[in-house]
Design an enzyme around this catalytic site. Structure first.
Site, PDB file in Angstrom:
ATOM      1  N   CYS A  66       0.833  -1.180  -0.048  1.00  0.00           N
ATOM      2  CA  CYS A  66      -0.170   0.088  -0.032  1.00  0.00           C
ATOM      3  C   CYS A  66       0.945   1.290   0.025  1.00  0.00           C
ATOM      4  CB  CYS A  66      -0.986  -0.039   1.353  1.00  0.00           C
ATOM      5  SG  CYS A  66      -1.917   1.211   1.278  1.00  0.00           S
ATOM      6  N   HIS A  67       0.236   2.316  -0.405  1.00  0.00           N
ATOM      7  CA  HIS A  67       1.329   3.628  -0.541  1.00  0.00           C
ATOM      8  C   HIS A  67       1.630   4.029   0.683  1.00  0.00           C
ATOM      9  CE1 HIS A  67       2.384   6.999  -3.178  1.00  0.00           C
ATOM     10  NE2 HIS A  67       2.589   7.453  -1.873  1.00  0.00           N
ATOM     11  N   THR A  68       0.785   3.753   1.767  1.00  0.00           N
ATOM     12  CA  THR A  68       1.231   3.984   3.102  1.00  0.00           C
ATOM     13  C   THR A  68       2.810   3.510   3.753  1.00  0.00           C
ATOM     14  OG1 THR A  68      -1.146   4.519   3.470  1.00  0.00           O
ATOM     15  CG2 THR A  68       0.188   4.443   5.542  1.00  0.00           C
ATOM     16  N   HIS A  88       0.949  -3.793   6.099  1.00  0.00           N
ATOM     17  CA  HIS A  88      -0.532  -4.125   6.831  1.00  0.00           C
ATOM     18  C   HIS A  88      -1.499  -4.205   6.026  1.00  0.00           C
ATOM     19  CE1 HIS A  88      -0.330   0.067   4.924  1.00  0.00           C
ATOM     20  NE2 HIS A  88      -1.660  -0.022   4.698  1.00  0.00           N
ATOM     21  N   GLU A  89      -1.293  -4.963   4.789  1.00  0.00           N
ATOM     22  CA  GLU A  89      -2.298  -5.362   3.814  1.00  0.00           C
ATOM     23  C   GLU A  89      -2.234  -6.803   3.331  1.00  0.00           C
ATOM     24  OE1 GLU A  89      -3.734  -3.937  -0.549  1.00  0.00           O
ATOM     25  OE2 GLU A  89      -3.680  -2.458   0.902  1.00  0.00           O
ATOM     26  N   CYS A 118     -12.275  -3.833  19.420  1.00  0.00           N
ATOM     27  CA  CYS A 118     -12.391  -4.649  20.731  1.00  0.00           C
ATOM     28  C   CYS A 118     -13.863  -5.260  21.184  1.00  0.00           C
ATOM     29  CB  CYS A 118     -11.950  -3.838  21.839  1.00  0.00           C
ATOM     30  SG  CYS A 118     -12.977  -2.557  22.592  1.00  0.00           S
ATOM     31  N   CYS A 123     -16.462   0.452  25.334  1.00  0.00           N
ATOM     32  CA  CYS A 123     -15.682   1.332  24.084  1.00  0.00           C
ATOM     33  C   CYS A 123     -16.931   2.025  23.464  1.00  0.00           C
ATOM     34  CB  CYS A 123     -15.028   0.320  23.373  1.00  0.00           C
ATOM     35  SG  CYS A 123     -14.192   0.916  21.964  1.00  0.00           S
ATOM     36  N   CYS A 126     -16.598   1.315  19.478  1.00  0.00           N
ATOM     37  CA  CYS A 126     -17.243   0.208  19.229  1.00  0.00           C
ATOM     38  C   CYS A 126     -18.661   0.084  19.350  1.00  0.00           C
ATOM     39  CB  CYS A 126     -16.349  -1.138  19.716  1.00  0.00           C
ATOM     40  SG  CYS A 126     -14.475  -1.277  19.177  1.00  0.00           S
ATOM     41  N   CYS A 134     -11.761   2.269  16.925  1.00  0.00           N
ATOM     42  CA  CYS A 134     -11.577   1.700  18.317  1.00  0.00           C
ATOM     43  C   CYS A 134     -10.058   2.154  18.864  1.00  0.00           C
ATOM     44  CB  CYS A 134     -11.485   0.141  18.364  1.00  0.00           C
ATOM     45  SG  CYS A 134     -11.078  -0.545  19.726  1.00  0.00           S
ATOM     46  N   ARG A 138      -4.657   1.837  20.384  1.00  0.00           N
ATOM     47  CA  ARG A 138      -4.027   2.704  19.423  1.00  0.00           C
ATOM     48  C   ARG A 138      -2.677   3.464  19.789  1.00  0.00           C
ATOM     49  NH1 ARG A 138      -1.498   5.351  16.409  1.00  0.00           N
ATOM     50  NH2 ARG A 138      -2.185   6.687  14.573  1.00  0.00           N
ATOM     51  N   CYS A 198      -6.837  -3.286   3.426  1.00  0.00           N
ATOM     52  CA  CYS A 198      -6.635  -1.867   3.324  1.00  0.00           C
ATOM     53  C   CYS A 198      -7.027  -1.099   2.296  1.00  0.00           C
ATOM     54  CB  CYS A 198      -5.210  -1.459   3.647  1.00  0.00           C
ATOM     55  SG  CYS A 198      -5.093   0.393   3.628  1.00  0.00           S
ATOM     56  N   ARG A 394      -1.870  -2.824  -7.562  1.00  0.00           N
ATOM     57  CA  ARG A 394      -1.525  -3.635  -6.350  1.00  0.00           C
ATOM     58  C   ARG A 394      -0.647  -4.535  -6.617  1.00  0.00           C
ATOM     59  NH1 ARG A 394      -2.210   0.040  -3.518  1.00  0.00           N
ATOM     60  NH2 ARG A 394      -3.382   0.218  -1.650  1.00  0.00           N
TER      61      ARG A 394
HETATM   62  P1  NAD Z   1      -1.049   5.130  -5.265  1.00  0.00           P
HETATM   63  O1  NAD Z   1       0.217   5.647  -5.224  1.00  0.00           O
HETATM   64  O2  NAD Z   1      -1.278   3.625  -5.990  1.00  0.00           O
HETATM   65  O3  NAD Z   1      -2.218   5.884  -6.074  1.00  0.00           O
HETATM   66  C1  NAD Z   1      -1.874   7.456  -5.969  1.00  0.00           C
HETATM   67  C2  NAD Z   1      -2.714   8.373  -7.437  1.00  0.00           C
HETATM   68  O4  NAD Z   1      -2.650   9.330  -7.282  1.00  0.00           O
HETATM   69  C3  NAD Z   1      -1.744   7.610  -8.682  1.00  0.00           C
HETATM   70  O5  NAD Z   1      -2.315   7.170  -9.671  1.00  0.00           O
HETATM   71  C4  NAD Z   1      -1.109   9.048  -8.961  1.00  0.00           C
HETATM   72  O6  NAD Z   1      -0.508   9.160 -10.533  1.00  0.00           O
HETATM   73  C5  NAD Z   1      -2.168   9.946  -8.548  1.00  0.00           C
HETATM   74  N1  NAD Z   1      -1.665  11.191  -8.192  1.00  0.00           N
HETATM   75  C6  NAD Z   1      -0.638  11.723  -7.820  1.00  0.00           C
HETATM   76  N2  NAD Z   1      -0.683  13.269  -7.461  1.00  0.00           N
HETATM   77  C7  NAD Z   1      -1.780  13.509  -8.216  1.00  0.00           C
HETATM   78  C8  NAD Z   1      -2.135  14.870  -8.668  1.00  0.00           C
HETATM   79  N3  NAD Z   1      -1.716  15.925  -8.182  1.00  0.00           N
HETATM   80  N4  NAD Z   1      -3.376  15.087  -8.962  1.00  0.00           N
HETATM   81  C9  NAD Z   1      -3.912  13.983  -9.493  1.00  0.00           C
HETATM   82  N5  NAD Z   1      -3.495  12.407  -9.161  1.00  0.00           N
HETATM   83  C10 NAD Z   1      -2.398  12.434  -8.645  1.00  0.00           C
HETATM   84  O7  NAD Z   1      -1.839   5.163  -3.741  1.00  0.00           O
HETATM   85  P2  NAD Z   1      -2.985   4.134  -3.082  1.00  0.00           P
HETATM   86  O8  NAD Z   1      -2.232   2.914  -2.733  1.00  0.00           O
HETATM   87  O9  NAD Z   1      -4.013   4.402  -4.059  1.00  0.00           O
HETATM   88  O10 NAD Z   1      -3.318   5.334  -1.941  1.00  0.00           O
HETATM   89  C11 NAD Z   1      -3.716   6.210  -2.168  1.00  0.00           C
HETATM   90  C12 NAD Z   1      -3.704   7.331  -1.003  1.00  0.00           C
HETATM   91  O11 NAD Z   1      -4.599   6.853  -0.048  1.00  0.00           O
HETATM   92  C13 NAD Z   1      -2.193   7.320  -0.336  1.00  0.00           C
HETATM   93  O12 NAD Z   1      -2.004   8.871   0.405  1.00  0.00           O
HETATM   94  C14 NAD Z   1      -2.330   6.426   1.018  1.00  0.00           C
HETATM   95  O13 NAD Z   1      -1.330   6.592   2.069  1.00  0.00           O
HETATM   96  C15 NAD Z   1      -3.721   6.789   1.362  1.00  0.00           C
HETATM   97  N6  NAD Z   1      -4.556   5.635   2.019  1.00  0.00           N
HETATM   98  C16 NAD Z   1      -5.308   5.839   2.998  1.00  0.00           C
HETATM   99  C17 NAD Z   1      -6.134   5.191   3.757  1.00  0.00           C
HETATM  100  C18 NAD Z   1      -6.971   5.313   4.915  1.00  0.00           C
HETATM  101  O14 NAD Z   1      -7.676   4.768   5.614  1.00  0.00           O
HETATM  102  N7  NAD Z   1      -7.505   6.886   4.820  1.00  0.00           N
HETATM  103  C19 NAD Z   1      -6.099   3.797   3.311  1.00  0.00           C
HETATM  104  C20 NAD Z   1      -5.507   3.414   2.288  1.00  0.00           C
HETATM  105  C21 NAD Z   1      -4.326   4.247   1.563  1.00  0.00           C
HETATM  106  N1  AHE Z   2       0.886   8.248  11.190  1.00  0.00           N
HETATM  107  C1  AHE Z   2       0.121   9.181  10.608  1.00  0.00           C
HETATM  108  C2  AHE Z   2      -1.292   8.703  10.103  1.00  0.00           C
HETATM  109  C3  AHE Z   2      -1.226   7.678   9.034  1.00  0.00           C
HETATM  110  C4  AHE Z   2      -2.902   7.656   8.759  1.00  0.00           C
HETATM  111  O1  AHE Z   2      -3.762   8.502   8.717  1.00  0.00           O
HETATM  112  N2  AHE Z   2      -3.212   6.180   8.546  1.00  0.00           N
HETATM  113  C5  AHE Z   2      -4.640   5.948   8.012  1.00  0.00           C
HETATM  114  C6  AHE Z   2      -4.673   4.520   7.442  1.00  0.00           C
HETATM  115  S1  AHE Z   2      -3.661   4.637   6.019  1.00  0.00           S
HETATM  116  C7  AHE Z   2      -3.582   3.031   5.527  1.00  0.00           C
HETATM  117  O2  AHE Z   2      -2.930   2.820   4.410  1.00  0.00           O
HETATM  118  C8  AHE Z   2      -5.328   5.732   9.340  1.00  0.00           C
HETATM  119  O3  AHE Z   2      -6.270   4.959   9.446  1.00  0.00           O
HETATM  120  N3  AHE Z   2      -5.184   6.489  10.230  1.00  0.00           N
HETATM  121  C9  AHE Z   2      -5.992   6.498  11.591  1.00  0.00           C
HETATM  122  C10 AHE Z   2      -5.234   6.325  12.720  1.00  0.00           C
HETATM  123  O4  AHE Z   2      -5.704   5.932  13.606  1.00  0.00           O
HETATM  124  O5  AHE Z   2      -4.122   6.265  12.523  1.00  0.00           O
HETATM  125  C11 AHE Z   2       0.132  10.472  11.145  1.00  0.00           C
HETATM  126  O6  AHE Z   2      -0.178  11.142  10.709  1.00  0.00           O
HETATM  127  O7  AHE Z   2       0.901  10.135  12.345  1.00  0.00           O
HETATM  128 ZN    ZN Z   3      -2.749   0.891   3.488  1.00  0.00          ZN
END
Ligand code: NAD
Ligand code: AHE
Ligand code: ZN
Length: 402
Positions: A66-68, A88-89, A118, A123, A126, A134, A138, A198, A394
């Protein structure tokens, strides 16, 4: 998608042996990709200690990148710790369980989840239908340890290695908290089900749960990685009307159209700000917009592309340390709302199994997200290169045969 009732502890306790695996109670020596510093990932032989009370040791079968993970390896994560084991995935099999664990047993197929559940009556998170966050573990999860404040990972010379997001699946074996284990169907192929740990679940949930997009609504998705494409798939399955896909990489447009996008826009094809382009295309803006890039300027553009009066924008992307979002208050005064989601709002242990069942029943297509496959822990570096190449959604790395 159905929601599972969490198993009550007492009913099961007596009937479950701690483990049948020969390795139960022993330290396991295995391979893992250890992040020693920024962009410094090395395959090491490590020791994985047995699970303590309330913990589960997993044999990790498949891990998707995953990108994260990259965001943390690049040093952008304020909670980033080195050395640590990222990942994490994933899809895994329970190798052994610690004292008091009743909801999973050796041999069970599980998805480790960074948003634990949990399910305890005390909680408030939850017990609430409003969130999946939850907080039970954390603090220690963010500090890179198990709930008791210690790690289960050491190198051959005894150096302690931090856990990551309560999962650490860049290792052939890992230890997680019981409340982080979503037990899935025994027939689930782990090299696909891992995607629901994820990115794909996050995209689907952002549409179905966090924003609850109505049939016929207009949607715009910024960033067409696995997360953004899952938003499009989720919107199409919800019967959204116009679905606008935005990415600076036009190579992503074909899959976006196959999943339901009606319009594809590359910001670099336009001299003006992308939000002006989308407002011009739709007259008053888009009803639901999603940032799936992690870029704070894109988050602003997504908000400012939202429909006057009732548009809503959802932040999914994770921004680097110190990055903040801003917009003119006028944008909110005139009816736009800004929201965010973690794991798509899904309650991990009670809702992820249902998503796997939807895949198995054919109601939820997932195979199209797996664009690259690699073998062994050594394959993680190849997976990282693939994600950087721009034509990877992926990359799934298999450590063990199913
Ligand atoms: P990825 O890198 O596979 O995809 C990102 C896409 O964004 C790419 O296709 C890239 O070309 C495009 N992009 C980059 N800059 C851009 C711009 N300025 N304008 C338009 N498009 C642009 O990433 P992913 O695995 O799909 O994850 C996407 C994001 O979501 C990441 O920041 C990741 O950390 C986050 N994420 C968050 C959660 C959550 O729970 N909130 C869960 C999973 C991933
Ligand atoms: N550690 C970062 C936070 C990163 C973040 O926001 N993580 C997401 C999941 S990304 C999965 O690919 C998330 O679920 N956040 C909720 C949480 O509790 O972390 C920071 O900014 O400190
Ligand atoms: Zn992720």
């Amino acid at each position: 998608m159905r929601s599972m009732r969490l198993a009550s502890s007492s009913a099961l306790r007596a009937s479950r042996p701690l483990s049948t695996a020969a390795t139960a109670g022993q330290t396991i020596t295995c391979k893992a990709a250890v992040a020693w510093g920024v962009d410094d990932l090395r395959v090491e032989t490590i020791n994985v200690a047995p699970p303590k009370a309330g913990e589960v040791r997993l044999k990790v079968v498949s891990n998707a990148l995953c990108h994260t993970d990259i965001y943390t390896l690049e040093g952008s994560d304020p909670e980033g710790i080195f050395p640590s084991i990222l990942g994490h995935e994933a899809g895994a099999v329970v190798e052994s369980v610690g004292e008091g664990v009743t909801s999973v047993a050796p041999g069970d197929r599980v998805i480790p989840c960074y948003t634990p559940e949990c399910g305890e009556a005390d909680c408030i998170f939850c017990m609430s239908k409003k969130t999946n966050l939850c907080p039970r573990i954390r603090a220690t999860q963010g500090a890179g340890t198990m709930p008791d404040g210690t790690s289960r990972f050491t190198t051959a010379d005894g150096t302690e290695i931090a856990h990551f997001m309560g999962c650490s699946t860049f290792s052939e074996y890992t230890v997680v908290a019981e409340i982080s284990c979503a037990k899935i169907a025994p027939t689930a192929p782990l090299d696909v089900a891992c995607l629901l740990g994820c990115g794909v679940a996050t995209g689907l949930g952002a549409v179905w749960k966090t924003m609850d997009v109505e049939k016929g609504s207009s949607v715009a998705v910024f960033g067409l990685g696995a997360v953004g494409l899952a938003v499009i798939q989720g919107a199409q399955m919800r019967g959204a009307g116009r679905i606008i896909a935005v990415d600076t990489n036009p190579g992503k447009f074909e899959m976006a159209q196959q999943l339901g996008a009606t319009d594809c826009v590359n910001p670099e094809d336009h001299s003006g700000p992308i939000q002006e382009v989308l407002v011009y295309m739709t007259q008053w803006g888009v009803e639901y917009t999603f940032d799936c890039t992690g870029n704070t300027n894109v988050m602003r553009a997504a908000l400012e592309s939202a429909h006057r009066g009732w548009g809503q924008s959802c932040v999914i992307g994770v921004a680097a340390a110190g990055q903040e979002i801003s917009t003119r208050p006028f944008q909110l005064v005139t009816g736009r709302r800004w929201a965010g989601t973690a794991f798509g709002g899904f309650k991990s242990r009670s809702e992820v199994p249902g998503l796997v069942d939807d895949y198995l029943s054919g109601d939820l297509a997932l195979d199209h997200y797996v664009t690259h496959r690699f073998k062994g822990v050594e394959g993680i570096s190849e997976a990282i290169d693939a994600l950087h190449s721009g034509d990877c959604l992926r990359a799934v790395v298999n450590y063990h045969d199913e």
